[in-house]
Design a protein around this motif. Sequence first.
Motif, PDB file in Angstrom:
ATOM      1  N   THR A 104       0.840  -1.212   0.000  1.00  0.00           N
ATOM      2  CA  THR A 104       0.000   0.000   0.000  1.00  0.00           C
ATOM      3  C   THR A 104       0.873   1.260   0.000  1.00  0.00           C
ATOM      4  OG1 THR A 104      -1.741  -1.154   1.211  1.00  0.00           O
ATOM      5  CG2 THR A 104      -1.777   1.259   1.257  1.00  0.00           C
ATOM      6  N   ASN A 105       1.912   1.255   0.790  1.00  0.00           N
ATOM      7  CA  ASN A 105       2.824   2.418   0.831  1.00  0.00           C
ATOM      8  C   ASN A 105       3.509   2.614  -0.509  1.00  0.00           C
ATOM      9  OD1 ASN A 105       4.324   4.478   2.543  1.00  0.00           O
ATOM     10  ND2 ASN A 105       6.030   3.252   1.721  1.00  0.00           N
ATOM     11  N   THR A 106       3.833   1.486  -1.184  1.00  0.00           N
ATOM     12  CA  THR A 106       4.463   1.577  -2.500  1.00  0.00           C
ATOM     13  C   THR A 106       3.509   2.184  -3.517  1.00  0.00           C
ATOM     14  OG1 THR A 106       5.803  -0.373  -2.002  1.00  0.00           O
ATOM     15  CG2 THR A 106       5.603   0.274  -4.318  1.00  0.00           C
ATOM     16  N   LYS A 107       2.234   1.797  -3.463  1.00  0.00           N
ATOM     17  CA  LYS A 107       1.240   2.383  -4.369  1.00  0.00           C
ATOM     18  C   LYS A 107       1.107   3.882  -4.146  1.00  0.00           C
ATOM     19  CE  LYS A 107      -0.313  -1.246  -6.658  1.00  0.00           C
ATOM     20  NZ  LYS A 107      -0.290  -1.293  -8.133  1.00  0.00           N
ATOM     21  N   PHE A 108       1.081   4.281  -2.880  1.00  0.00           N
ATOM     22  CA  PHE A 108       0.986   5.716  -2.577  1.00  0.00           C
ATOM     23  C   PHE A 108       2.208   6.467  -3.093  1.00  0.00           C
ATOM     24  CE2 PHE A 108      -1.991   5.174   1.298  1.00  0.00           C
ATOM     25  CZ  PHE A 108      -3.087   5.216   0.458  1.00  0.00           C
ATOM     26  N   THR A 109       3.396   5.858  -2.898  1.00  0.00           N
ATOM     27  CA  THR A 109       4.628   6.500  -3.358  1.00  0.00           C
ATOM     28  C   THR A 109       4.627   6.635  -4.873  1.00  0.00           C
ATOM     29  OG1 THR A 109       5.825   5.585  -1.466  1.00  0.00           O
ATOM     30  CG2 THR A 109       7.144   6.376  -3.330  1.00  0.00           C
ATOM     31  N   TYR A 110       4.122   5.614  -5.523  1.00  0.00           N
ATOM     32  CA  TYR A 110       4.052   5.640  -6.989  1.00  0.00           C
ATOM     33  C   TYR A 110       3.159   6.780  -7.468  1.00  0.00           C
ATOM     34  CZ  TYR A 110       3.079   4.076 -11.755  1.00  0.00           C
ATOM     35  OH  TYR A 110       2.916   4.022 -13.112  1.00  0.00           O
ATOM     36  N   PHE A 114       3.478  10.819  -9.699  1.00  0.00           N
ATOM     37  CA  PHE A 114       2.644  11.336 -10.780  1.00  0.00           C
ATOM     38  C   PHE A 114       1.883  12.597 -10.366  1.00  0.00           C
ATOM     39  CE2 PHE A 114       3.345   7.078 -12.365  1.00  0.00           C
ATOM     40  CZ  PHE A 114       3.452   7.271 -13.730  1.00  0.00           C
ATOM     41  N   MET A 115       1.767  12.830  -9.074  1.00  0.00           N
ATOM     42  CA  MET A 115       1.068  14.023  -8.550  1.00  0.00           C
ATOM     43  C   MET A 115       2.035  14.810  -7.659  1.00  0.00           C
ATOM     44  SD  MET A 115      -2.663  12.511  -7.521  1.00  0.00           S
ATOM     45  CE  MET A 115      -3.706  11.678  -8.706  1.00  0.00           C
ATOM     46  N   PRO A 116       2.966  15.549  -8.247  1.00  0.00           N
ATOM     47  CA  PRO A 116       3.978  16.242  -7.430  1.00  0.00           C
ATOM     48  C   PRO A 116       3.388  17.320  -6.527  1.00  0.00           C
ATOM     49  CG  PRO A 116       4.091  16.952  -9.723  1.00  0.00           C
ATOM     50  CD  PRO A 116       3.142  15.792  -9.695  1.00  0.00           C
ATOM     51  N   ASP A 117       2.200  17.835  -6.850  1.00  0.00           N
ATOM     52  CA  ASP A 117       1.593  18.872  -6.010  1.00  0.00           C
ATOM     53  C   ASP A 117       0.911  18.293  -4.779  1.00  0.00           C
ATOM     54  OD1 ASP A 117       2.366  20.999  -7.659  1.00  0.00           O
ATOM     55  OD2 ASP A 117       0.661  20.661  -8.989  1.00  0.00           O
ATOM     56  N   VAL A 118       0.750  16.963  -4.728  1.00  0.00           N
ATOM     57  CA  VAL A 118       0.206  16.306  -3.540  1.00  0.00           C
ATOM     58  C   VAL A 118       1.368  15.972  -2.617  1.00  0.00           C
ATOM     59  CG1 VAL A 118      -1.108  14.357  -2.652  1.00  0.00           C
ATOM     60  CG2 VAL A 118      -1.754  15.411  -4.822  1.00  0.00           C
ATOM     61  N   PHE A 121      -0.159  10.964   1.266  1.00  0.00           N
ATOM     62  CA  PHE A 121      -1.388  10.174   1.304  1.00  0.00           C
ATOM     63  C   PHE A 121      -1.461   9.480   2.652  1.00  0.00           C
ATOM     64  CE2 PHE A 121      -1.026  10.200  -3.408  1.00  0.00           C
ATOM     65  CZ  PHE A 121      -2.299  10.685  -3.691  1.00  0.00           C
ATOM     66  N   THR A 122      -2.685   9.295   3.173  1.00  0.00           N
ATOM     67  CA  THR A 122      -2.880   8.588   4.440  1.00  0.00           C
ATOM     68  C   THR A 122      -3.950   7.518   4.278  1.00  0.00           C
ATOM     69  OG1 THR A 122      -4.484  10.240   5.153  1.00  0.00           O
ATOM     70  CG2 THR A 122      -2.217  10.555   5.863  1.00  0.00           C
ATOM     71  N   TYR A 123      -3.768   6.460   5.028  1.00  0.00           N
ATOM     72  CA  TYR A 123      -4.744   5.359   5.115  1.00  0.00           C
ATOM     73  C   TYR A 123      -5.019   5.150   6.596  1.00  0.00           C
ATOM     74  CZ  TYR A 123      -6.600   0.586   5.010  1.00  0.00           C
ATOM     75  OH  TYR A 123      -7.384  -0.534   5.190  1.00  0.00           O
ATOM     76  N   PHE A 124      -6.293   5.156   6.977  1.00  0.00           N
ATOM     77  CA  PHE A 124      -6.644   5.030   8.382  1.00  0.00           C
ATOM     78  C   PHE A 124      -7.842   4.095   8.535  1.00  0.00           C
ATOM     79  CE2 PHE A 124      -9.050   6.467  12.161  1.00  0.00           C
ATOM     80  CZ  PHE A 124      -8.102   6.190  13.133  1.00  0.00           C
ATOM     81  N   SER A 125      -7.649   3.120   9.452  1.00  0.00           N
ATOM     82  CA  SER A 125      -8.737   2.210   9.816  1.00  0.00           C
ATOM     83  C   SER A 125      -8.958   2.335  11.312  1.00  0.00           C
ATOM     84  CB  SER A 125      -8.374   0.765   9.465  1.00  0.00           C
ATOM     85  OG  SER A 125      -9.395  -0.116   9.935  1.00  0.00           O
ATOM     86  N   PRO A 126     -10.072   2.935  11.726  1.00  0.00           N
ATOM     87  CA  PRO A 126     -10.302   3.140  13.159  1.00  0.00           C
ATOM     88  C   PRO A 126     -10.571   1.858  13.934  1.00  0.00           C
ATOM     89  CG  PRO A 126     -12.233   3.810  11.902  1.00  0.00           C
ATOM     90  CD  PRO A 126     -11.191   3.458  10.889  1.00  0.00           C
ATOM     91  N   GLN A 127     -10.867   0.747  13.231  1.00  0.00           N
ATOM     92  CA  GLN A 127     -11.222  -0.478  13.944  1.00  0.00           C
ATOM     93  C   GLN A 127     -10.056  -0.938  14.816  1.00  0.00           C
ATOM     94  OE1 GLN A 127     -12.538  -3.660  11.401  1.00  0.00           O
ATOM     95  NE2 GLN A 127     -13.023  -5.023  13.112  1.00  0.00           N
ATOM     96  N   HIS A 128      -8.861  -0.935  14.230  1.00  0.00           N
ATOM     97  CA  HIS A 128      -7.677  -1.325  14.998  1.00  0.00           C
ATOM     98  C   HIS A 128      -6.652  -0.191  15.076  1.00  0.00           C
ATOM     99  CE1 HIS A 128      -9.410  -5.227  13.767  1.00  0.00           C
ATOM    100  NE2 HIS A 128      -8.949  -5.643  14.963  1.00  0.00           N
ATOM    101  N   SER A 129      -7.133   1.067  14.817  1.00  0.00           N
ATOM    102  CA  SER A 129      -6.250   2.256  14.878  1.00  0.00           C
ATOM    103  C   SER A 129      -5.012   2.082  14.018  1.00  0.00           C
ATOM    104  CB  SER A 129      -5.837   2.552  16.326  1.00  0.00           C
ATOM    105  OG  SER A 129      -6.970   2.840  17.115  1.00  0.00           O
ATOM    106  N   THR A 130      -5.260   1.575  12.791  1.00  0.00           N
ATOM    107  CA  THR A 130      -4.161   1.388  11.854  1.00  0.00           C
ATOM    108  C   THR A 130      -4.032   2.650  11.006  1.00  0.00           C
ATOM    109  OG1 THR A 130      -4.583  -0.982  11.782  1.00  0.00           O
ATOM    110  CG2 THR A 130      -3.274  -0.021   9.978  1.00  0.00           C
ATOM    111  N   LEU A 131      -2.843   3.225  10.959  1.00  0.00           N
ATOM    112  CA  LEU A 131      -2.592   4.455  10.205  1.00  0.00           C
ATOM    113  C   LEU A 131      -1.333   4.273   9.379  1.00  0.00           C
ATOM    114  CD1 LEU A 131      -3.152   7.458   9.561  1.00  0.00           C
ATOM    115  CD2 LEU A 131      -1.667   8.030  11.510  1.00  0.00           C
ATOM    116  N   LEU A 132      -1.491   4.538   8.054  1.00  0.00           N
ATOM    117  CA  LEU A 132      -0.350   4.555   7.142  1.00  0.00           C
ATOM    118  C   LEU A 132      -0.205   5.966   6.595  1.00  0.00           C
ATOM    119  CD1 LEU A 132      -0.909   1.243   5.108  1.00  0.00           C
ATOM    120  CD2 LEU A 132       0.577   1.615   7.071  1.00  0.00           C
ATOM    121  N   LEU A 133       1.022   6.461   6.560  1.00  0.00           N
ATOM    122  CA  LEU A 133       1.308   7.802   6.009  1.00  0.00           C
ATOM    123  C   LEU A 133       2.470   7.664   5.038  1.00  0.00           C
ATOM    124  CD1 LEU A 133       1.024  10.928   5.976  1.00  0.00           C
ATOM    125  CD2 LEU A 133       2.763  10.963   7.779  1.00  0.00           C
TER     126      LEU A 133
END
Length: 576
Positions: A104-110, A114-118, A121-133
């Motif tokens: 997932t982190n690799t997809k975000f990096t990819y 392609f979107m240099p102005d962004v 990206f974050t991914y958050f699942s409150p069920q188990h407080s999982t956060l990817l940045l």
Amino acid sequence: MAKRRWRMKFLNSIQTKFVLLFILVIAPLVAFLIYVNTYARNIVRTQVTDSYEKTLANFINKTDELFMGAEKYLANFLHKELDTTAIDYPFREETRNTLIKVRTNTKFTYMLNFMPDVDSFTYFSPQHSTLLLTTNRSGYDRKYMAAQNLMDDVAKSSRIAYGTFLSDFVSIDGELYLIRIYRDFPDIYLGAWINLNRLLESLGAVHSAILSADGEVLVSHGLPPERVGQILNDRAEHNGSNPQYFLLSRYSEHQGLRYVILIPSTDVLQNLSFFQKVIYWMPAVIFIIVVFYIAFIRRVLLTPMRTLIRGMQRISHGDLDTRIELNASNEFNYMNFAFNNMAEEIKTLKVSVYEEQLRVQLAEMKQLQMQINPHFYSNSLNLISGLAQLGDQESVQHMTQLLARYFRYVTASSRTVLTLKEELDHIRDYLTIQQYRYPDILSFDISMPPELGSASVPPLTLQPFVENSIIHGYQKKTKSFRILITCGTEHTADGGKLVVVTLEDNGIGVEPAKLAALRQNVSDVSRAAGESRHLGIWNVYRRLSLMFGERQASIDFESVDTGGLRVMVRFPYKTA
């Protein structure tokens, strides 16, 4: 009526007519300058405004595409990457869970490539407080903590429904981030971070800002946010105008943000070449024309006219020796020649009048000289009578001699000018007579440099002050009373020489209010003549003025620090 005459006199003045002519000549030039300036400003402002309007429109279209691209990617992310929904599943194999996060982190990096102005990206699942940045810039730890707090708050507040977007702001290290958050099934929150400071810099404007939908300044470039807010407030107060800045703004419905460009007026006008040269050089040309015009008119007309008027004024003030040189134009030379002849005739006619005035002044001086307090006579005679009854023949003889010299001095009406030495000898006789009245109490000292003995002075100039010192200054019959008389000189600003006679006593002095009134009454004829106690002082001042001229002599009073009064009589040094 008087106002009308003044208006006619003003309009008939030749200076007024020349000023009006000057205004008629200069007014078209000034009007042309104003027109050129206004025209140039309008043209340049229109061109600059159109250019920035296009730039701003293209920039907002570009940022709208950026936002829509990021939102589309977030909305389709879980559908394309089905295994990412299993990040929070309780796998027995921890390795598989870690691999999914890495993928997932690799997809975000990819996508960030392609979107240099962004920014992130974050991914958050409150069920188990999982956060990817995932971020392609520095500050990962602070962004991670900010994302954790934001996602927890959004999940707990249920501010966003499934399949919708929410915008929120996070400030990190002085930079503001706009985060577009998307909620997907099953209760997954995805976010795209956009750095508004970096986004605003890409606009390329010197001064710009991003405002929220309600007008709050979020970020600014080139100016502090407080200054931008002040400019916007001033613009609102002046009905949409600001003399220092041109403002362009456009609102993005999709982003909910307003982009503003502030163009300084000086930057707009700095590209003017031709019009700026016209604006700069036109005042100089007008100034040169005005200088030559005024110089010519002043030399040919105004200066000879003012010389003639100034000569008339001097004649009216009594300066009959005034003459005007014949160095102007023919017309003015003729008038100046007539003026000189008239002044000479007036001077000749005034000689006889002046001689008559001298005779009147001489008679007046003799009359004023005789205005002496008569009480002294009776007191002196009573004193001689008392000494005779006591059998003190020596004192009677001395007293009689002093009184004879005193009377001879006072009644010498044929003499209007005496020397300072004669005046001080007379004062010495007078004080010696007074010592017979106040034995062992009154003392005096008179000092004068020998060179001042020949100075001319009207008779009885000092006696009124000595009399006042004894009558008003000495009231304590048991205390010794002393009078000091000193003579000196002072130099005036024009190199003249003044004789200064100072009379000082150790009496009771004078109160400040009475001292101020005494100074006022010295030269105020109407007040002094109406107060008998000041008549003698005014008598002295009047006779000094008749002899030396108005404002040439002066009488000053001041209090002595140790008590008593000091009188200073000043008059020009002249010898008989």
